[in-house]
Scaffold this active site. Structure first.
Site, PDB file in Angstrom:
ATOM      1  N   LEU A 136       0.841  -1.115  -0.178  1.00  0.00           N
ATOM      2  CA  LEU A 136      -0.123   0.171  -0.067  1.00  0.00           C
ATOM      3  C   LEU A 136       0.773   1.337  -0.081  1.00  0.00           C
ATOM      4  O   LEU A 136       2.058   1.289   0.456  1.00  0.00           O
ATOM      5  CB  LEU A 136      -0.976  -0.106   1.285  1.00  0.00           C
ATOM      6  CG  LEU A 136      -1.939  -1.226   1.458  1.00  0.00           C
ATOM      7  CD1 LEU A 136      -2.692  -1.102   2.787  1.00  0.00           C
ATOM      8  CD2 LEU A 136      -2.999  -1.038   0.345  1.00  0.00           C
ATOM      9  N   ASP A 137       0.502   2.350  -0.493  1.00  0.00           N
ATOM     10  CA  ASP A 137       1.317   3.481  -0.703  1.00  0.00           C
ATOM     11  C   ASP A 137       1.461   4.060   0.891  1.00  0.00           C
ATOM     12  O   ASP A 137       0.471   3.870   1.551  1.00  0.00           O
ATOM     13  CB  ASP A 137       0.368   4.400  -1.498  1.00  0.00           C
ATOM     14  CG  ASP A 137       0.489   4.085  -3.093  1.00  0.00           C
ATOM     15  OD1 ASP A 137       1.452   3.403  -3.441  1.00  0.00           O
ATOM     16  OD2 ASP A 137      -0.390   4.542  -3.724  1.00  0.00           O
ATOM     17  N   LYS A 138       2.170   5.032   0.893  1.00  0.00           N
ATOM     18  CA  LYS A 138       2.639   5.384   2.280  1.00  0.00           C
ATOM     19  C   LYS A 138       1.571   5.947   2.824  1.00  0.00           C
ATOM     20  O   LYS A 138       1.134   5.700   4.061  1.00  0.00           O
ATOM     21  CB  LYS A 138       3.653   6.397   2.126  1.00  0.00           C
ATOM     22  CG  LYS A 138       4.234   7.434   3.419  1.00  0.00           C
ATOM     23  CD  LYS A 138       5.288   8.222   3.117  1.00  0.00           C
ATOM     24  CE  LYS A 138       5.541   9.227   4.086  1.00  0.00           C
ATOM     25  NZ  LYS A 138       4.721  10.106   4.344  1.00  0.00           N
ATOM     26  N   THR A 140      -1.817   5.436   2.035  1.00  0.00           N
ATOM     27  CA  THR A 140      -3.009   4.620   2.011  1.00  0.00           C
ATOM     28  C   THR A 140      -3.051   3.759   3.209  1.00  0.00           C
ATOM     29  O   THR A 140      -2.216   3.028   3.627  1.00  0.00           O
ATOM     30  CB  THR A 140      -2.963   3.608   0.676  1.00  0.00           C
ATOM     31  OG1 THR A 140      -2.827   4.736  -0.459  1.00  0.00           O
ATOM     32  CG2 THR A 140      -4.112   3.168   0.651  1.00  0.00           C
ATOM     33  N   ARG A 235      -5.066   5.300  -7.781  1.00  0.00           N
ATOM     34  CA  ARG A 235      -4.860   6.883  -7.851  1.00  0.00           C
ATOM     35  C   ARG A 235      -4.731   7.195  -9.246  1.00  0.00           C
ATOM     36  O   ARG A 235      -5.410   8.384  -9.762  1.00  0.00           O
ATOM     37  CB  ARG A 235      -3.697   7.218  -6.972  1.00  0.00           C
ATOM     38  CG  ARG A 235      -3.855   6.902  -5.409  1.00  0.00           C
ATOM     39  CD  ARG A 235      -2.463   6.906  -4.914  1.00  0.00           C
ATOM     40  NE  ARG A 235      -1.775   8.284  -4.890  1.00  0.00           N
ATOM     41  CZ  ARG A 235      -0.651   8.652  -4.487  1.00  0.00           C
ATOM     42  NH1 ARG A 235       0.214   7.535  -4.015  1.00  0.00           N
ATOM     43  NH2 ARG A 235      -0.078   9.757  -4.372  1.00  0.00           N
TER      44      ARG A 235
END
Length: 317
Positions: A136-138, A140, A235
């Site tokens: 997961l992105d930082k 998210t 995104r």
């Protein structure tokens, strides 16, 4: 350290084939790349003798493995709070907080979730990427799965490859959607901004499904489901169809206030400094039992507060 001892006899079905191909069939809990490494290092033998991955094996040959797993890399274990949703000897499901980098990279060599997982479960040093099979992105939040053994890692990676893992998200997008849909558009590096992903002709296949949960005056609360799992997929895809996520610093451009925006909503939007994206629900087959398992993670407080302010904005009109 984990000591692995395996043995199997070549049946007629796999006779007269390459060693690495046969080993992958006889020892399916381990990846072909790992088995090839063991062959090259002499830890996977044929009739007690070293061989090469391309060597032919015959009916009745005995394949044996005797290996002590070593640490994948010398990452540092660092204690940090981790919200564990589920854990057994095969698997960890965790609820990732915002402002947490999943894996060490340039600019984030420590203090990552991987460092924290090694502190929580030191044996993860023997599993590729400390068992992290997706990211997961930082900023998210939400559910993330971690394999605790090599066998589980292979099973979960295969489920992802076959698109058998169901990953569901909630998001708040800028703009009002009239209905749900699907974005089927290949993603690759942005031609100008190397930190971004963009829809490009020669990119990797990427498919995102979305549906409306609630509409507001200038925003939409949506449910998103991944069919593929590319970097920044949600995104980039939502930005591509002109409904970027609230708070997304990379894909939404400069903050624009909706017409007639109340001071409360304006303050909320200005203070929401991350993409409004949460991995809400995760469904997979347990890597050891095959049982279908489902987990949910409640929305974080900042996300709930954003929805409350958007609701109040609609009622105030």
């Amino acid at each position: 350290m984990t000591h692995i001892v395996l043995s199997a006899q070549v049946p007629e079905t796999f006779a007269n084939q390459r060693l690495d191909l046969v080993a992958a069939q006889l020892f399916p809990d381990y990846s072909r790349a790992r088995l090839q490494t063991w062959i090259k290092e002499g830890q996977l033998k044929v009739n007690s003798s070293a061989a090469r991955p391309r060597d032919t094996v015959y009916l009745g040959d005995e394949l044996s493995v005797d290996v002590v797993l070593q640490a994948e890399r010398e990452w540092e274990a660092q204690a940090m709070p981790i919200d564990i949703v589920f854990e057994d000897e095969h698997l960890i499901i965790l609820n990732k907080a915002t402002d947490v980098v999943v894996h060490p990279a340039a600019g984030h060599r420590d203090g990552t979730l991987l460092n924290g997982l090694l502190s929580h479960c030191p044996s993860l040093k023997e599993v590729p990427r400390a068992g992290i099979v997706h990211r997961l992105d930082k900023d998210t939040t939400g559910l993330l799965m971690v394999a605790k053994t090599l066998e589980s890692h292979v099973q979960l990676v295969e489920q992802l490859r076959l698109r058998e893992v169901k990953r569901e998200y909630e998001a708040v997008a800028q703009g009002v959607l009239t209905g749900g849909g699907k974005v089927d558009a290949p993603l690759g590096r942005h031609p100008v901004n190397r930190k971004r992903r963009a829809v490009v002709e020669d990119g990797q296949e990427a498919v995102t499904h979305y549906r409306v949960l609630n509409r507001y005056r200038s925003h939409t609360h949506i449910h998103v489901q991944l069919e593929t799992g590319r970097t920044h997929q949600i995104r980039a895809h939502l930005s591509h169809i002109n409904i970027p996520l609230v708070g997304d610093p990379l894909y939404s451009g400069r903050l624009q206030m909706p017409a007639g925006c109340s001071p409360v909503l304006a303050a909320c939007l200005r203070s929401f400094k991350r993409q409004a994206l949460h991995a809400r629900r995760l469904t997979l087959q347990h890597p050891a039992t095959g049982e279908t398992m489902v987990w949910e993670a409640q929305l974080p407080q900042d996300f709930k507060d954003l929805l409350t302010v958007l609701d109040d904005d609609v009622r105030a009109v």
